[in-house]
Design a protein around this motif. Sequence first.
Motif, PDB file in Angstrom:
ATOM      1  N   ARG A 147       0.828  -1.216   0.000  1.00 48.90           N
ATOM      2  CA  ARG A 147       0.000   0.000   0.000  1.00 48.90           C
ATOM      3  C   ARG A 147       0.858   1.260   0.000  1.00 48.90           C
ATOM      4  NH1 ARG A 147      -2.656  -0.038   5.052  1.00 48.90           N
ATOM      5  NH2 ARG A 147      -1.076   1.380   5.803  1.00 48.90           N
ATOM      6  N   GLU A 148       1.942   1.247   0.785  1.00 49.96           N
ATOM      7  CA  GLU A 148       2.802   2.423   0.914  1.00 49.96           C
ATOM      8  C   GLU A 148       3.839   2.527  -0.208  1.00 49.96           C
ATOM      9  OE1 GLU A 148       2.354   4.845   3.066  1.00 49.96           O
ATOM     10  OE2 GLU A 148       0.716   3.824   4.084  1.00 49.96           O
ATOM     11  N   GLY A 149       4.007   1.460  -0.981  1.00 54.58           N
ATOM     12  CA  GLY A 149       4.968   1.482  -2.081  1.00 54.58           C
ATOM     13  C   GLY A 149       6.410   1.329  -1.626  1.00 54.58           C
ATOM     14  N   TYR A 150       6.624   0.524  -0.574  1.00 57.92           N
ATOM     15  CA  TYR A 150       7.992   0.306  -0.096  1.00 57.92           C
ATOM     16  C   TYR A 150       8.850  -0.265  -1.222  1.00 57.92           C
ATOM     17  CZ  TYR A 150       6.527   0.769   4.855  1.00 57.92           C
ATOM     18  OH  TYR A 150       6.048   1.220   6.066  1.00 57.92           O
ATOM     19  N   ILE A 151      10.005   0.359  -1.452  1.00 53.50           N
ATOM     20  CA  ILE A 151      10.955  -0.166  -2.436  1.00 53.50           C
ATOM     21  C   ILE A 151      12.128  -0.828  -1.719  1.00 53.50           C
ATOM     22  CG2 ILE A 151      10.291   1.564  -4.139  1.00 53.50           C
ATOM     23  CD1 ILE A 151      13.091   2.887  -3.540  1.00 53.50           C
ATOM     24  N   PHE A 152      11.973  -1.046  -0.439  1.00 57.34           N
ATOM     25  CA  PHE A 152      12.986  -1.669   0.404  1.00 57.34           C
ATOM     26  C   PHE A 152      12.367  -2.887   1.078  1.00 57.34           C
ATOM     27  CE2 PHE A 152      11.233   2.275   2.185  1.00 57.34           C
ATOM     28  CZ  PHE A 152      10.427   1.765   3.200  1.00 57.34           C
ATOM     29  N   PRO A 153      13.189  -3.826   1.532  1.00 54.52           N
ATOM     30  CA  PRO A 153      12.646  -4.982   2.230  1.00 54.52           C
ATOM     31  C   PRO A 153      12.023  -4.564   3.566  1.00 54.52           C
ATOM     32  CG  PRO A 153      15.047  -5.021   2.268  1.00 54.52           C
ATOM     33  CD  PRO A 153      14.647  -3.875   1.410  1.00 54.52           C
ATOM     34  N   TYR A 154      11.010  -5.305   3.970  1.00 53.13           N
ATOM     35  CA  TYR A 154      10.332  -5.086   5.250  1.00 53.13           C
ATOM     36  C   TYR A 154      10.450  -6.398   6.012  1.00 53.13           C
ATOM     37  CZ  TYR A 154       6.672  -3.106   8.364  1.00 53.13           C
ATOM     38  OH  TYR A 154       5.959  -2.597   9.430  1.00 53.13           O
ATOM     39  N   LEU A 155      11.459  -6.476   6.857  1.00 54.17           N
ATOM     40  CA  LEU A 155      11.839  -7.715   7.523  1.00 54.17           C
ATOM     41  C   LEU A 155      11.118  -7.884   8.858  1.00 54.17           C
ATOM     42  CD1 LEU A 155      15.706  -7.410   6.965  1.00 54.17           C
ATOM     43  CD2 LEU A 155      13.995  -8.408   5.430  1.00 54.17           C
ATOM     44  N   PHE A 156      10.830  -9.147   9.197  1.00 62.22           N
ATOM     45  CA  PHE A 156      10.181  -9.455  10.470  1.00 62.22           C
ATOM     46  C   PHE A 156      11.185 -10.090  11.421  1.00 62.22           C
ATOM     47  CE2 PHE A 156       7.367 -12.423  13.003  1.00 62.22           C
ATOM     48  CZ  PHE A 156       6.964 -11.438  13.900  1.00 62.22           C
ATOM     49  N   ASP A 157      11.369  -9.454  12.563  1.00 60.04           N
ATOM     50  CA  ASP A 157      12.298  -9.891  13.623  1.00 60.04           C
ATOM     51  C   ASP A 157      11.485 -10.635  14.689  1.00 60.04           C
ATOM     52  OD1 ASP A 157      14.392 -10.081  15.482  1.00 60.04           O
ATOM     53  OD2 ASP A 157      14.251  -7.967  16.072  1.00 60.04           O
ATOM     54  N   GLU A 158      11.123 -11.862  14.364  1.00 62.13           N
ATOM     55  CA  GLU A 158      10.209 -12.634  15.215  1.00 62.13           C
ATOM     56  C   GLU A 158      10.724 -12.822  16.641  1.00 62.13           C
ATOM     57  OE1 GLU A 158       7.640 -16.787  15.056  1.00 62.13           O
ATOM     58  OE2 GLU A 158       9.296 -16.501  13.655  1.00 62.13           O
ATOM     59  N   THR A 159      12.018 -13.071  16.793  1.00 57.11           N
ATOM     60  CA  THR A 159      12.579 -13.318  18.127  1.00 57.11           C
ATOM     61  C   THR A 159      12.965 -12.034  18.849  1.00 57.11           C
ATOM     62  OG1 THR A 159      14.857 -13.492  17.337  1.00 57.11           O
ATOM     63  CG2 THR A 159      13.528 -15.531  17.344  1.00 57.11           C
ATOM     64  N   GLN A 160      12.895 -10.932  18.171  1.00 58.25           N
ATOM     65  CA  GLN A 160      13.275  -9.608  18.672  1.00 58.25           C
ATOM     66  C   GLN A 160      14.772  -9.497  18.969  1.00 58.25           C
ATOM     67  OE1 GLN A 160      10.375  -9.219  21.956  1.00 58.25           O
ATOM     68  NE2 GLN A 160       9.145  -7.937  20.580  1.00 58.25           N
ATOM     69  N   SER A 161      15.544 -10.468  18.505  1.00 59.37           N
ATOM     70  CA  SER A 161      16.988 -10.474  18.768  1.00 59.37           C
ATOM     71  C   SER A 161      17.712  -9.360  18.012  1.00 59.37           C
ATOM     72  CB  SER A 161      17.596 -11.835  18.430  1.00 59.37           C
ATOM     73  OG  SER A 161      17.412 -12.126  17.059  1.00 59.37           O
ATOM     74  N   VAL A 162      17.219  -9.009  16.832  1.00 58.59           N
ATOM     75  CA  VAL A 162      17.871  -7.952  16.061  1.00 58.59           C
ATOM     76  C   VAL A 162      17.618  -6.600  16.723  1.00 58.59           C
ATOM     77  CG1 VAL A 162      18.060  -6.828  13.800  1.00 58.59           C
ATOM     78  CG2 VAL A 162      17.787  -9.313  13.950  1.00 58.59           C
ATOM     79  N   ALA A 163      16.405  -6.361  17.150  1.00 56.71           N
ATOM     80  CA  ALA A 163      16.102  -5.110  17.867  1.00 56.71           C
ATOM     81  C   ALA A 163      16.973  -4.992  19.114  1.00 56.71           C
ATOM     82  CB  ALA A 163      14.625  -5.047  18.243  1.00 56.71           C
ATOM     83  N   ARG A 164      17.150  -6.094  19.816  1.00 56.37           N
ATOM     84  CA  ARG A 164      17.999  -6.069  21.024  1.00 56.37           C
ATOM     85  C   ARG A 164      19.465  -5.811  20.652  1.00 56.37           C
ATOM     86  NH1 ARG A 164      14.555  -7.309  24.955  1.00 56.37           N
ATOM     87  NH2 ARG A 164      12.968  -8.884  24.617  1.00 56.37           N
ATOM     88  N   ALA A 165      19.926  -6.427  19.566  1.00 55.12           N
ATOM     89  CA  ALA A 165      21.317  -6.234  19.137  1.00 55.12           C
ATOM     90  C   ALA A 165      21.588  -4.775  18.766  1.00 55.12           C
ATOM     91  CB  ALA A 165      21.642  -7.151  17.961  1.00 55.12           C
ATOM     92  N   TYR A 166      20.590  -4.106  18.215  1.00 54.14           N
ATOM     93  CA  TYR A 166      20.734  -2.696  17.827  1.00 54.14           C
ATOM     94  C   TYR A 166      20.349  -1.748  18.962  1.00 54.14           C
ATOM     95  CZ  TYR A 166      21.807  -3.720  12.981  1.00 54.14           C
ATOM     96  OH  TYR A 166      22.434  -4.144  11.836  1.00 54.14           O
TER      97      TYR A 166
END
Length: 186
Positions: free
Chosen positions: A98-117
Amino acid sequence: MSDTLSNMMPLGTKAPDFTLKDTISDKNLSLNTLKGEQATVIFFICNHCPFVIHVNAQLVQLAKDYKQKGVNCIAISSNDIKNYPQDAPDKMKLVAKREGYIFPYLFDETQSVARAYNAACTPDFFVFDSELTLKYRGQLDDSRPGNAIAVTGQDIRHALDCILNKEDNLNVQKPSIGCNIKWSKA
């Protein structure tokens, strides 16, 4: 709306590596395959946050404006989908289309990436150079829902221009403000 500020990862930090499922292509994608030749912008967002909805069009425009300059953008959602089903991968795919994202939209299911950052809010922005060294973290610009300031992306654009021109970014880096990441209770 809860106003949560970003944690401001130390400049010079190397980007933590990850491989996550892209909700648009349904493929597992890694940071090393997604990174830009000149710079990489990683932003933690979600579907329902009013702060993200407020800047969505600028995120797409930013990605379009800098793609040909060797800058890749990567969006990641780390929200707990058990308590926030509107942020589930199938809904992420719909928002991206809908928004026309031209970039990947990744799902961080374990939330480990959010924690790493050490991500704290949506949106939360991280700008890395070609070596994946952190050069900017913080807000997109001064615009917030309801404050009548135009969404321009000026802070991130300045940071990217500094990287592309091999200049130091001497501007004050202000934290992003948004909804807190919805952490899983389990």
